[in-house]
Design an enzyme around this catalytic site. Structure first.
Site, short mmCIF file in Angstrom:
data_model
loop_
_atom_site.label_atom_id
_atom_site.label_comp_id
_atom_site.label_asym_id
_atom_site.label_seq_id
_atom_site.Cartn_x
_atom_site.Cartn_y
_atom_site.Cartn_z
N LYS A 1 38.56 41.26 42.56
CA LYS A 1 38.03 41.54 41.20
C LYS A 1 37.68 40.22 40.52
O LYS A 1 37.23 39.29 41.19
CB LYS A 1 39.03 42.40 40.42
CG LYS A 1 39.49 43.63 41.23
CD LYS A 1 40.27 44.63 40.44
CE LYS A 1 40.64 45.81 41.35
NZ LYS A 1 41.33 46.88 40.67
N GLY B 1 45.94 49.68 39.57
CA GLY B 1 46.57 48.71 38.68
C GLY B 1 47.68 49.29 37.81
O GLY B 1 48.10 48.66 36.84
N GLU C 1 39.97 55.90 45.96
CA GLU C 1 40.77 55.18 44.97
C GLU C 1 40.91 56.04 43.72
O GLU C 1 40.02 56.03 42.85
CB GLU C 1 40.09 53.87 44.57
CG GLU C 1 39.96 52.87 45.69
CD GLU C 1 39.88 51.43 45.16
OE1 GLU C 1 40.67 50.61 45.60
OE2 GLU C 1 39.03 51.16 44.28
N GLU D 1 35.71 50.70 38.42
CA GLU D 1 35.58 49.81 37.25
C GLU D 1 34.11 49.65 36.88
O GLU D 1 33.78 49.48 35.70
CB GLU D 1 36.27 48.47 37.54
CG GLU D 1 37.79 48.64 37.51
CD GLU D 1 38.57 47.64 38.35
OE1 GLU D 1 38.01 46.61 38.75
OE2 GLU D 1 39.77 47.92 38.61
N ASN E 1 40.25 43.19 47.40
CA ASN E 1 39.27 43.15 46.31
C ASN E 1 39.90 42.31 45.20
O ASN E 1 40.76 42.79 44.47
CB ASN E 1 38.98 44.58 45.82
CG ASN E 1 38.09 44.57 44.57
OD1 ASN E 1 37.50 43.54 44.23
ND2 ASN E 1 38.00 45.71 43.90
N HIS F 1 32.66 51.04 42.84
CA HIS F 1 34.04 50.88 42.37
C HIS F 1 34.19 51.52 40.99
O HIS F 1 33.28 51.43 40.16
CB HIS F 1 34.43 49.40 42.31
CG HIS F 1 35.91 49.21 42.14
ND1 HIS F 1 36.52 49.35 40.92
CD2 HIS F 1 36.89 48.97 43.04
CE1 HIS F 1 37.83 49.18 41.09
NE2 HIS F 1 38.08 48.94 42.36
N SER G 1 47.29 50.63 43.69
CA SER G 1 48.70 50.21 43.67
C SER G 1 49.35 50.18 45.05
O SER G 1 50.53 50.50 45.19
CB SER G 1 49.51 51.09 42.70
OG SER G 1 49.05 50.89 41.37
P1 13P Z 1 45.25 47.64 42.67
O1 13P Z 1 45.64 47.43 44.11
O2 13P Z 1 45.48 46.42 41.82
O3 13P Z 1 45.82 48.89 42.11
O4 13P Z 1 43.64 47.82 42.67
C1 13P Z 1 43.08 48.74 43.53
C2 13P Z 1 41.61 48.55 43.51
O5 13P Z 1 40.94 48.88 42.55
C3 13P Z 1 40.99 47.92 44.68
O6 13P Z 1 39.59 48.06 44.65
#
Ligand code: 13P
Length: 252
Positions: free
Chosen positions: A13, A174, A168, A100, A11, A98, A214
């Site tokens: 982003k 992150g 997640e 976010e 992903n 997601h 992560s």
């Molecule tokens: P990270 O791997 O950067 O922690 O992000 C995870 C994520 O949100 C994947 O959708």
């Protein structure tokens, strides 16, 4: 030994222009022959890079994925992208829910249901994301939160075709602080038992549940080594071809 084929999903982003996506694909495809065939791979770039990346992934086994989809098929929805538009570009999988977007767009389960419906109508696999915040975990609410998020699937009489779930935990995304394998396994078991209640144990046993938050080349093998963890949904570590390749290897 699980009968579910492992899957690793990038992903990206809001990273990588179409040109940068193409450069990634060139490097990653060069590494691909050294990676296990048994591991499914999907890449979700931002919308503007879908077409270019899609062309480069034609005739590879790598799936083109989208980071989101709109609840409606077409209409007066400025700035949005529909499932038929994604299908037309060769998109095979799309993220829904997601954290976010839950946080920034205040999207809820009713919207996620409609998104999943649009995807299924267009033969695109939904990758439905769930997970608790740190506050919810500390408050002992993880089970309740996962159960509420999984209600997005309630309206479906049978398992939505191609459904994949990603667990997640928001506090792991992150932050460099991945969930421990034991924590992830516990959440995955709960998610699978919720699926079993709705669709029966046999069907629930076929659904892939990915871990995200992560994941790095350093911790991937330990996480993916768990029977309950069918692969990963990866942000930061999916941006570098060699790192992403290491994750695919770890899932094999
Ligand atoms: P990270 O791997 O950067 O922690 O992000 C995870 C994520 O949100 C994947 O959708």
């Amino acid at each position: 030994m699980s009968s579910r084929a492992p899957l690793v999903v990038a992903n990206w982003k809001m990273n990588k222009t179409a040109r940068e996506a193409a450069a990634f694909a060139e490097e990653f495809l060069a590494l691909r022959p050294s990676l296990p065939d048994s591991v499914g791979v999907a890449i979700a770039p931002a919308f503007p890079a879908l077409e270019r990346l899609g062309r480069l992934l034609t005739h590879t086994q790598i799936l083109l994925a989208a980071q989101d989809v709109h609840t409606e098929t077409k209409g007066a929805n400025t700035g949005e992208v529909s499932a038929p538009m994604l299908k037309d570009l060769g998109v095979a999988m799309a993220l829904v829910g997601h954290s976010e977007r839950r946080r920034d767009r205040k999207e809820d389960e009713a919207a996620f249901t409609r998104k999943i419906e649009r995807l299924v109508e267009n033969a695109i696999s939904p990758l439905y994301c769930v997970g608790e915040t740190l506050e919810e975990r500390d408050g002992g609410k993880t089970d309740d939160v996962l159960a509420r998020q999984m209600t997005a699937l309630d309206p479906f009489g049978s398992l939505p075709a191609g459904l994949v779930i990603a667990y997640e935990p928001v506090w792991a995304i992150g932050t460099g602080r991945a969930a421990s394998p034991a924590m992830a396994v516990e959440a995955h078991r709960q998610i699978r038992s919720l699926l079993a209640k709705r669709y029966g144990e046999g069907v629930a046993a076929t659904v892939r549940i990915l871990y995200g938050g992560s994941v790095t080349p350093a911790n991937a093998a330990t996480l993916f080594g768990e029977e309950e963890i069918d692969g990963g949904l990866v942000g930061g570590a999916s941006l570098v071809p060699a790192d992403f390749a290491a994750l695919v290897k770890a899932a094999g």
